[in-house]
Design a protein around this motif. Structure first.
Motif, PDB file in Angstrom:
ATOM      1  N   HIS A  68       0.830  -1.210   0.000  1.00 23.18           N
ATOM      2  CA  HIS A  68       0.000   0.000   0.000  1.00 23.18           C
ATOM      3  C   HIS A  68       0.863   1.257   0.000  1.00 23.18           C
ATOM      4  O   HIS A  68       0.707   2.122  -0.861  1.00 23.18           O
ATOM      5  N   VAL A  96      -4.481   0.628  -5.032  1.00 29.61           N
ATOM      6  CA  VAL A  96      -4.849  -0.709  -4.572  1.00 29.61           C
ATOM      7  C   VAL A  96      -6.108  -1.227  -5.252  1.00 29.61           C
ATOM      8  O   VAL A  96      -6.148  -2.359  -5.757  1.00 29.61           O
ATOM      9  N   ALA A  97      -7.165  -0.420  -5.263  1.00 25.04           N
ATOM     10  CA  ALA A  97      -8.440  -0.879  -5.812  1.00 25.04           C
ATOM     11  C   ALA A  97      -8.285  -1.314  -7.264  1.00 25.04           C
ATOM     12  O   ALA A  97      -8.831  -2.345  -7.684  1.00 25.04           O
ATOM     13  N   GLU A  98      -7.534  -0.541  -8.030  1.00 18.78           N
ATOM     14  CA  GLU A  98      -7.374  -0.831  -9.452  1.00 18.78           C
ATOM     15  C   GLU A  98      -6.543  -2.104  -9.681  1.00 18.78           C
ATOM     16  O   GLU A  98      -6.849  -2.905 -10.573  1.00 18.78           O
ATOM     17  N   CYS A 147      -6.280  -4.610  -7.544  1.00 15.88           N
ATOM     18  CA  CYS A 147      -7.138  -5.722  -7.124  1.00 15.88           C
ATOM     19  C   CYS A 147      -8.165  -6.058  -8.202  1.00 15.88           C
ATOM     20  O   CYS A 147      -8.476  -7.237  -8.443  1.00 15.88           O
ATOM     21  N   SER A 155      -5.265 -11.452  -4.422  1.00 16.72           N
ATOM     22  CA  SER A 155      -4.551 -10.234  -4.035  1.00 16.72           C
ATOM     23  C   SER A 155      -4.240 -10.245  -2.545  1.00 16.72           C
ATOM     24  O   SER A 155      -5.105 -10.535  -1.719  1.00 16.72           O
ATOM     25  N   LEU A 201      -2.461  -7.714   0.340  1.00  9.42           N
ATOM     26  CA  LEU A 201      -2.108  -6.314   0.541  1.00  9.42           C
ATOM     27  C   LEU A 201      -1.315  -6.126   1.827  1.00  9.42           C
ATOM     28  O   LEU A 201      -1.730  -6.580   2.896  1.00  9.42           O
ATOM     29  N   MET A 205      -8.546   4.162   5.494  1.00 12.49           N
ATOM     30  CA  MET A 205      -8.849   3.099   4.538  1.00 12.49           C
ATOM     31  C   MET A 205     -10.064   2.304   4.980  1.00 12.49           C
ATOM     32  O   MET A 205     -10.410   2.270   6.161  1.00 12.49           O
ATOM     33  N   ILE A 237     -10.998  -1.549   3.853  1.00 11.08           N
ATOM     34  CA  ILE A 237     -10.566  -2.660   3.014  1.00 11.08           C
ATOM     35  C   ILE A 237     -11.715  -3.261   2.215  1.00 11.08           C
ATOM     36  O   ILE A 237     -11.483  -3.910   1.188  1.00 11.08           O
ATOM     37  N   TYR A 289     -13.811  -1.593   0.458  1.00 11.44           N
ATOM     38  CA  TYR A 289     -13.875  -0.826  -0.788  1.00 11.44           C
ATOM     39  C   TYR A 289     -12.944  -1.420  -1.838  1.00 11.44           C
ATOM     40  O   TYR A 289     -13.253  -1.428  -3.029  1.00 11.44           O
ATOM     41  N   TRP A 290     -11.793  -1.926  -1.401  1.00 12.41           N
ATOM     42  CA  TRP A 290     -10.801  -2.447  -2.336  1.00 12.41           C
ATOM     43  C   TRP A 290     -11.143  -3.846  -2.850  1.00 12.41           C
ATOM     44  O   TRP A 290     -10.594  -4.268  -3.856  1.00 12.41           O
ATOM     45  N   VAL A 306     -10.107  -6.536  -1.604  1.00 12.37           N
ATOM     46  CA  VAL A 306      -8.840  -7.254  -1.540  1.00 12.37           C
ATOM     47  C   VAL A 306      -9.060  -8.583  -0.825  1.00 12.37           C
ATOM     48  O   VAL A 306      -9.879  -8.683   0.095  1.00 12.37           O
TER      49      VAL A 306
END
Length: 368
Positions: A150, A161-163, A165, A175, A177, A188, A190, A192-193, A195
């Motif tokens: 990160h 990160v989101a992209e 993942c 993935s 992280l 953050m 997590i 949302y991501w 991951v």
């Protein structure tokens, strides 16, 4: 916020390595571990297990997700080892992808597991970790896992990160992280991501000391994970005590192993409670304000400067060798805590750092 911490004498710019000890964490260790042990002996275990449960809940409050998805670990290396050995690499799809600027310990883990079937694949260190095309090109059909940092410790760069993942999901790549350098300083969620796995520790910006690491595994992956490093706390019913019967716990507890350490989590519990109460948004805003004071002069002196909102909490400032020598000497003469990687000076500004300390940094850089 300064009064909430035990701070060594001298400007402290080393939170990217070890965060200062919060008074509340010191009290938590005494009250939730030592006092209970002293008063209850072996009967302390119910209270100690509550400490670990509370630690998991505070992590969920901080990072998102559910408390049951978090499992205490000694450190990130141990967590990564447990994760990779809990999966079975498929011939022809056995590579673990990471950027060469990832923390070296993570690469060491993968290399040590080559006999287990894994192979390390590194993105060249000269390629921009923020460039999705770089990740897309590297995420070939032989990649099983992508390891994402990160915040990079030697540059302070924030990864998208989101992209990354999302790229992995399209290619059925798991993935993982690393939030060691971001938890506690970068807000953050997590969830949302999307991951799959999060690895972190409390030793840096969370100010919880070494030994209080953690992993979070997405619940939809748990059933497929079969850890090899197990113990009675990995059991669905740890107190069954039947040597002929073992059943994996239905959640991340299956990664617990044997009798858990308690002291590191009792200490970190107090720190997490304090960080959550202060709010990472508040800490981040303070950090950004102090960084901007320094960057007003560093922009014209340092060889590379990353905008505050595109970096973690640490200023990683690159200078010529003579400038780095001079600045390091000046900082040492002021009794400052900092570190240097080649000609990059790493300077962290946490909740306990003051505007005066940021102005001191700016003045010393101006003198270059």
């Amino acid at each position: 916020m300064h009064s909430l911490f035990n701070i060594p004498q001298g400007p402290y710019f080393l939170s990217h390595s070890v965060g200062c000890l919060p008074i509340e964490a010191e009290q938590s260790l005494a009250e939730n571990y030592l006092a209970i042990w002293k008063e209850s002996g072996g009967d302390a275990w119910p209270a100690w297990m509550q400490v670990i449960s509370d630690f998991q809940q505070e992590l969920a409050n901080l990072l998102g997700g559910q408390a049951s998805e978090f499992c205490p670990q000694v450190n990130l290396s141990a967590g990564l080892t447990k994760l990779l050995t809990a999966m079975t690499p498929v011939p022809g799809r056995n590579k673990v992808l990471m950027h060469a600027s990832a923390f070296p310990s993570m690469g060491f883990v993968v290399q040590a597991l080559e006999e287990y079937g894994y192979e390390l694949k590194l993105i060249d260190g000269n390629q921009d970790v923020r460039d999705l095309d770089v990740w897309s090109d590297a995420m070939s059909e032989d990649v099983a896992v992508s390891f994402i940092t990160h915040v990079h410790s030697n540059s302070g760069i924030l990864s998208p990160v989101a992209e990354i993942c999302a790229l992995g999901r399209m290619r059925d790549v798991i993935s993982i992280l690393d939030v060691a350098q971001s938890a506690g300083i970068v807000p953050m969620d997590i969830n949302y991501w999307h991951v799959d796995v999060v690895l972190g520790s409390c030793v840096k910006w969370l100010c919880g000391g070494p030994g209080a690491g953690y992993m979070r595994v997405n619940s939809n992956l748990i059933e497929s994970m079969k850890p090899k490093d197990v113990g009675w706390f990995s059991h669905q019913n740890p107190f069954e005590f039947d040597i002929n019967h073992f059943e994996y716990a239905e959640n991340t507890q299956r990664f617990m192993g044997g009798t858990p350490s308690v002291a590191p989590y009792a200490l970190a519990l107090g720190s997490l409670r304090m960080i959550n109460r202060l709010g990472v948004d508040t800490i981040r805003a303070h950090n950004q304000k102090l960084k901007e004071i320094v960057l007003r002069v560093a922009n014209s002196k340092a060889l590379n400067v990353i905008e505050p909102d595109k970096s973690g909490g640490t200023l990683c400032l690159s200078f010529s060798e003579s400038q780095a020598d001079k600045l390091a000497l000046s900082l040492s003469q002021h009794g400052a805590f900092f570190d240097r990687r080649n000609n990059v000076l790493r300077l962290s500004l946490h909740a306990y750092n003051t505007q005066e300390e940021a102005e001191l940094l700016a003045d010393l850089i101006t003198e270059l």
